[in-house]
Motif scaffolding. Structure first.
Motif, PDB file in Angstrom:
ATOM      1  N   SER A   1       0.839  -1.253  -0.098  1.00  0.00           N
ATOM      2  CA  SER A   1      -0.074  -0.165  -0.166  1.00  0.00           C
ATOM      3  C   SER A   1       0.915   1.271  -0.036  1.00  0.00           C
ATOM      4  CB  SER A   1      -0.775  -0.179   1.205  1.00  0.00           C
ATOM      5  OG  SER A   1      -0.293   0.053   2.302  1.00  0.00           O
ATOM      6  N   VAL A   2       2.369   1.010   0.082  1.00  0.00           N
ATOM      7  CA  VAL A   2       2.861   2.348   0.110  1.00  0.00           C
ATOM      8  C   VAL A   2       3.826   2.421  -1.071  1.00  0.00           C
ATOM      9  CG1 VAL A   2       4.908   3.385   1.329  1.00  0.00           C
ATOM     10  CG2 VAL A   2       3.503   2.123   2.807  1.00  0.00           C
ATOM     11  N   ALA A   3       4.330   1.514  -1.467  1.00  0.00           N
ATOM     12  CA  ALA A   3       5.369   1.601  -2.628  1.00  0.00           C
ATOM     13  C   ALA A   3       4.735   1.008  -4.010  1.00  0.00           C
ATOM     14  CB  ALA A   3       6.733   0.942  -2.493  1.00  0.00           C
ATOM     15  N   GLY A   4       4.021   0.030  -3.790  1.00  0.00           N
ATOM     16  CA  GLY A   4       3.426  -0.589  -4.904  1.00  0.00           C
ATOM     17  C   GLY A   4       4.026  -1.561  -5.492  1.00  0.00           C
ATOM     18  N   GLU A   5       3.658  -2.535  -6.564  1.00  0.00           N
ATOM     19  CA  GLU A   5       4.092  -3.703  -7.218  1.00  0.00           C
ATOM     20  C   GLU A   5       5.386  -3.487  -7.821  1.00  0.00           C
ATOM     21  OE1 GLU A   5       1.623  -4.380 -11.142  1.00  0.00           O
ATOM     22  OE2 GLU A   5       0.440  -4.171  -9.375  1.00  0.00           O
ATOM     23  N   GLU A   6       5.699  -2.268  -8.014  1.00  0.00           N
ATOM     24  CA  GLU A   6       6.753  -1.839  -8.910  1.00  0.00           C
ATOM     25  C   GLU A   6       8.163  -1.993  -7.928  1.00  0.00           C
ATOM     26  OE1 GLU A   6       7.053  -1.561 -12.447  1.00  0.00           O
ATOM     27  OE2 GLU A   6       4.854  -1.867 -12.332  1.00  0.00           O
ATOM     28  N   ALA A   7       8.047  -1.835  -6.532  1.00  0.00           N
ATOM     29  CA  ALA A   7       9.104  -1.822  -5.782  1.00  0.00           C
ATOM     30  C   ALA A   7       9.376  -2.965  -5.026  1.00  0.00           C
ATOM     31  CB  ALA A   7       8.735  -0.445  -4.758  1.00  0.00           C
ATOM     32  N   TRP A  36       4.320 -18.266  -4.015  1.00  0.00           N
ATOM     33  CA  TRP A  36       3.377 -17.628  -5.261  1.00  0.00           C
ATOM     34  C   TRP A  36       1.896 -18.101  -5.266  1.00  0.00           C
ATOM     35  CZ3 TRP A  36       7.189 -14.752  -5.217  1.00  0.00           C
ATOM     36  CH2 TRP A  36       8.550 -14.952  -5.373  1.00  0.00           C
ATOM     37  N   HIS A  37       1.771 -19.570  -4.907  1.00  0.00           N
ATOM     38  CA  HIS A  37       0.332 -19.822  -4.953  1.00  0.00           C
ATOM     39  C   HIS A  37      -0.631 -18.899  -3.814  1.00  0.00           C
ATOM     40  CE1 HIS A  37      -2.954 -22.476  -4.944  1.00  0.00           C
ATOM     41  NE2 HIS A  37      -3.099 -22.578  -3.516  1.00  0.00           N
ATOM     42  N   ALA A  38       0.318 -18.758  -2.572  1.00  0.00           N
ATOM     43  CA  ALA A  38      -0.470 -17.963  -1.460  1.00  0.00           C
ATOM     44  C   ALA A  38      -0.996 -16.524  -2.061  1.00  0.00           C
ATOM     45  CB  ALA A  38       0.252 -17.949  -0.294  1.00  0.00           C
ATOM     46  N   MET A  39      -0.061 -15.908  -2.736  1.00  0.00           N
ATOM     47  CA  MET A  39      -0.089 -14.454  -3.121  1.00  0.00           C
ATOM     48  C   MET A  39      -1.248 -14.637  -4.191  1.00  0.00           C
ATOM     49  SD  MET A  39       3.624 -13.137  -3.992  1.00  0.00           S
ATOM     50  CE  MET A  39       4.649 -12.430  -2.872  1.00  0.00           C
ATOM     51  N   LYS A  40      -1.262 -15.546  -4.840  1.00  0.00           N
ATOM     52  CA  LYS A  40      -2.509 -15.732  -6.142  1.00  0.00           C
ATOM     53  C   LYS A  40      -3.700 -15.901  -5.282  1.00  0.00           C
ATOM     54  CE  LYS A  40      -3.879 -17.931 -10.319  1.00  0.00           C
ATOM     55  NZ  LYS A  40      -3.383 -18.900 -11.156  1.00  0.00           N
ATOM     56  N   GLN A  41      -3.822 -16.819  -3.979  1.00  0.00           N
ATOM     57  CA  GLN A  41      -5.099 -17.010  -3.374  1.00  0.00           C
ATOM     58  C   GLN A  41      -5.409 -15.566  -2.630  1.00  0.00           C
ATOM     59  OE1 GLN A  41      -5.744 -19.946  -4.674  1.00  0.00           O
ATOM     60  NE2 GLN A  41      -6.740 -20.468  -2.806  1.00  0.00           N
ATOM     61  N   ILE A  49       2.598 -10.966  -9.718  1.00  0.00           N
ATOM     62  CA  ILE A  49       3.521 -12.307  -8.840  1.00  0.00           C
ATOM     63  C   ILE A  49       4.971 -12.276  -9.834  1.00  0.00           C
ATOM     64  CG2 ILE A  49       3.536 -14.572  -8.529  1.00  0.00           C
ATOM     65  CD1 ILE A  49       0.625 -14.493  -8.095  1.00  0.00           C
ATOM     66  N   GLU A  50       4.602 -12.142 -11.169  1.00  0.00           N
ATOM     67  CA  GLU A  50       5.837 -12.267 -11.919  1.00  0.00           C
ATOM     68  C   GLU A  50       6.795 -11.179 -11.567  1.00  0.00           C
ATOM     69  OE1 GLU A  50       7.302 -10.427 -14.433  1.00  0.00           O
ATOM     70  OE2 GLU A  50       8.818 -11.807 -14.685  1.00  0.00           O
ATOM     71  N   LYS A  51       6.308  -9.812 -11.468  1.00  0.00           N
ATOM     72  CA  LYS A  51       7.429  -8.471 -10.965  1.00  0.00           C
ATOM     73  C   LYS A  51       7.884  -8.795  -9.612  1.00  0.00           C
ATOM     74  CE  LYS A  51       4.513  -5.213 -13.247  1.00  0.00           C
ATOM     75  NZ  LYS A  51       3.554  -3.889 -12.934  1.00  0.00           N
ATOM     76  N   ILE A  52       7.165  -9.593  -8.807  1.00  0.00           N
ATOM     77  CA  ILE A  52       7.762  -9.608  -7.418  1.00  0.00           C
ATOM     78  C   ILE A  52       8.556 -10.977  -7.449  1.00  0.00           C
ATOM     79  CG2 ILE A  52       7.007 -10.511  -5.118  1.00  0.00           C
ATOM     80  CD1 ILE A  52       4.449  -8.990  -5.388  1.00  0.00           C
TER      81      ILE A  52
END
Length: 67
Positions: A1-7, A36-41, A49-52
């Motif tokens: 919520s602070v930096a976003g998925e790009e960070a 990765w599965h938990a993130m998708k859930q 997820i690919e970015k992370i």
């Protein structure tokens, strides 16, 4: 919520971690698929997820290498 998925980028080397400090069910790099599965859930998209997982780290390395 602070930096976003790009960070954000997660490493998978686990060096220096006590096994007891890791989340339940995560023991080593072989368990990253569970992360990765938990993130998708939790609602993250495949693109997020690919970015992370690798995209953000690769982008930063490219940007630094080009300078």
């Amino acid at each position: 919520s602070v930096a976003g998925e790009e960070a954000v980028s997660l490493g998978s080397d686990f060096d220096g971690f006590e096994k007891e400090a890791l989340p339940h069910g995560i023991h080593d790099v072989q368990d990253m698929e569970k992360v990765w599965h938990a993130m998708k859930q939790q609602g993250l998209t495949v693109g997020q997820i690919e970015k992370i997982a690798r995209g953000n780290a690769m982008r930063v390395l490219r940007e630094v290498w080009e300078k």
